[in-house]
Write a protein that holds these residues in place. Sequence first.
Motif, mmCIF file in Angstrom:
data_model
loop_
_atom_site.group_PDB
_atom_site.id
_atom_site.type_symbol
_atom_site.label_atom_id
_atom_site.label_comp_id
_atom_site.label_asym_id
_atom_site.label_seq_id
_atom_site.Cartn_x
_atom_site.Cartn_y
_atom_site.Cartn_z
ATOM 1 N N GLU A 10 -24.642 -9.346 10.772
ATOM 2 C CA GLU A 10 -23.965 -10.056 11.845
ATOM 3 C C GLU A 10 -24.117 -11.569 11.690
ATOM 4 N N LEU A 11 -25.330 -12.020 11.370
ATOM 5 C CA LEU A 11 -25.570 -13.449 11.180
ATOM 6 C C LEU A 11 -24.824 -13.980 9.958
ATOM 7 N N ARG A 12 -24.781 -13.165 8.914
ATOM 8 C CA ARG A 12 -24.082 -13.544 7.685
ATOM 9 C C ARG A 12 -22.588 -13.680 7.942
ATOM 10 N N LYS A 13 -22.021 -12.753 8.678
ATOM 11 C CA LYS A 13 -20.596 -12.786 9.011
ATOM 12 C C LYS A 13 -20.272 -13.979 9.914
ATOM 13 N N ASN A 14 -21.180 -14.336 10.825
ATOM 14 C CA ASN A 14 -20.973 -15.496 11.686
ATOM 15 C C ASN A 14 -20.888 -16.791 10.882
ATOM 16 N N GLN A 15 -21.575 -16.834 9.756
ATOM 17 C CA GLN A 15 -21.520 -18.000 8.880
ATOM 18 C C GLN A 15 -20.340 -17.929 7.905
ATOM 19 N N GLY A 16 -19.608 -16.804 7.921
ATOM 20 C CA GLY A 16 -18.456 -16.649 7.032
ATOM 21 C C GLY A 16 -18.852 -16.373 5.601
ATOM 22 N N MET A 17 -19.966 -15.697 5.399
ATOM 23 C CA MET A 17 -20.475 -15.429 4.058
ATOM 24 C C MET A 17 -20.396 -13.944 3.741
ATOM 25 N N THR A 18 -20.157 -13.646 2.482
ATOM 26 C CA THR A 18 -20.252 -12.275 2.017
ATOM 27 C C THR A 18 -21.677 -12.051 1.510
ATOM 28 N N ALA A 19 -22.005 -10.806 1.235
ATOM 29 C CA ALA A 19 -23.336 -10.502 0.703
ATOM 30 C C ALA A 19 -23.511 -11.171 -0.657
ATOM 31 N N ARG A 20 -22.441 -11.235 -1.407
ATOM 32 C CA ARG A 20 -22.510 -11.869 -2.728
ATOM 33 C C ARG A 20 -22.770 -13.371 -2.599
ATOM 34 N N ASP A 21 -22.117 -14.026 -1.638
ATOM 35 C CA ASP A 21 -22.334 -15.458 -1.419
ATOM 36 C C ASP A 21 -23.787 -15.742 -1.049
ATOM 37 N N LEU A 22 -24.312 -14.950 -0.150
ATOM 38 C CA LEU A 22 -25.692 -15.132 0.289
ATOM 39 C C LEU A 22 -26.663 -14.878 -0.856
ATOM 40 N N ALA A 23 -26.404 -13.861 -1.638
ATOM 41 C CA ALA A 23 -27.268 -13.550 -2.775
ATOM 42 C C ALA A 23 -27.260 -14.690 -3.799
ATOM 43 N N GLN A 24 -26.110 -15.285 -4.031
ATOM 44 C CA GLN A 24 -26.038 -16.397 -4.976
ATOM 45 C C GLN A 24 -26.804 -17.615 -4.469
ATOM 46 N N ARG A 25 -26.738 -17.870 -3.181
ATOM 47 C CA ARG A 25 -27.446 -19.023 -2.626
ATOM 48 C C ARG A 25 -28.955 -18.833 -2.669
ATOM 49 N N LEU A 26 -29.406 -17.577 -2.625
ATOM 50 C CA LEU A 26 -30.837 -17.287 -2.655
ATOM 51 C C LEU A 26 -31.336 -16.931 -4.044
ATOM 52 N N ASN A 27 -30.439 -16.900 -5.031
ATOM 53 C CA ASN A 27 -30.766 -16.496 -6.402
ATOM 54 C C ASN A 27 -31.346 -15.086 -6.453
ATOM 55 N N LEU A 28 -30.709 -14.182 -5.721
ATOM 56 C CA LEU A 28 -31.077 -12.766 -5.700
ATOM 57 C C LEU A 28 -29.886 -11.948 -6.163
ATOM 58 N N ASN A 29 -30.104 -10.651 -6.365
ATOM 59 C CA ASN A 29 -28.957 -9.793 -6.652
ATOM 60 C C ASN A 29 -28.380 -9.260 -5.342
ATOM 61 N N THR A 30 -27.146 -8.835 -5.393
ATOM 62 C CA THR A 30 -26.441 -8.392 -4.199
ATOM 63 C C THR A 30 -27.084 -7.139 -3.597
ATOM 64 N N ALA A 31 -27.698 -6.327 -4.424
ATOM 65 C CA ALA A 31 -28.341 -5.105 -3.928
ATOM 66 C C ALA A 31 -29.492 -5.427 -2.976
ATOM 67 N N ALA A 32 -30.196 -6.522 -3.218
ATOM 68 C CA ALA A 32 -31.297 -6.912 -2.322
ATOM 69 C C ALA A 32 -30.761 -7.274 -0.943
ATOM 70 N N ILE A 33 -29.635 -7.944 -0.900
ATOM 71 C CA ILE A 33 -29.024 -8.295 0.380
ATOM 72 C C ILE A 33 -28.480 -7.036 1.059
ATOM 73 N N ALA A 34 -27.912 -6.130 0.288
ATOM 74 C CA ALA A 34 -27.370 -4.890 0.853
ATOM 75 C C ALA A 34 -28.476 -4.049 1.495
ATOM 76 N N ARG A 35 -29.688 -4.118 0.938
ATOM 77 C CA ARG A 35 -30.808 -3.357 1.498
ATOM 78 C C ARG A 35 -31.228 -3.873 2.875
#
Length: 82
Positions: free
Chosen positions: A25-50
Motif C-alpha cells: 500500500e505504501l509502495r503504491k502510494n509513492q507510485g512505485m512498482t516492486a521492481r522500482d523499489l528493489a532497484q532503489r534498495l539494491n535488492l532483488n524483486t523477490a525480496a520485496i515480493a516476500r
Amino acid sequence: MYTIYGREWENLLFNLGLKQKTVKELRKNQGMTARDLAQRLNLNTAAIARIDDMKLREVPEPLRSKITPILRGDDLDKIPWL
C-alpha cells in the motif's frame, strides 16, 4: 511532561500511521512498482515480493530502516525543482 520539538514530533505522528499500512500500500502510494523499489534498495524483486503483504512494523529491522525513508517520500524533499 515531555516536550518534542520540530521534525521529531512530525516523524512520531507520521510513523504511527505508517507502521499500520502494508508495504504494498505504501509502495503504491509513492507510485512505485516492486521492481522500482528493489532497484532503489539494491535488492532483488523477490525480496520485496516476500514483504509486500506485511505491515511495515512486521518487516525485519535492517530492511525496515532502509525502506521507511523511501516509502515516506523523504527523498522527494531533496529534488531541487520542487
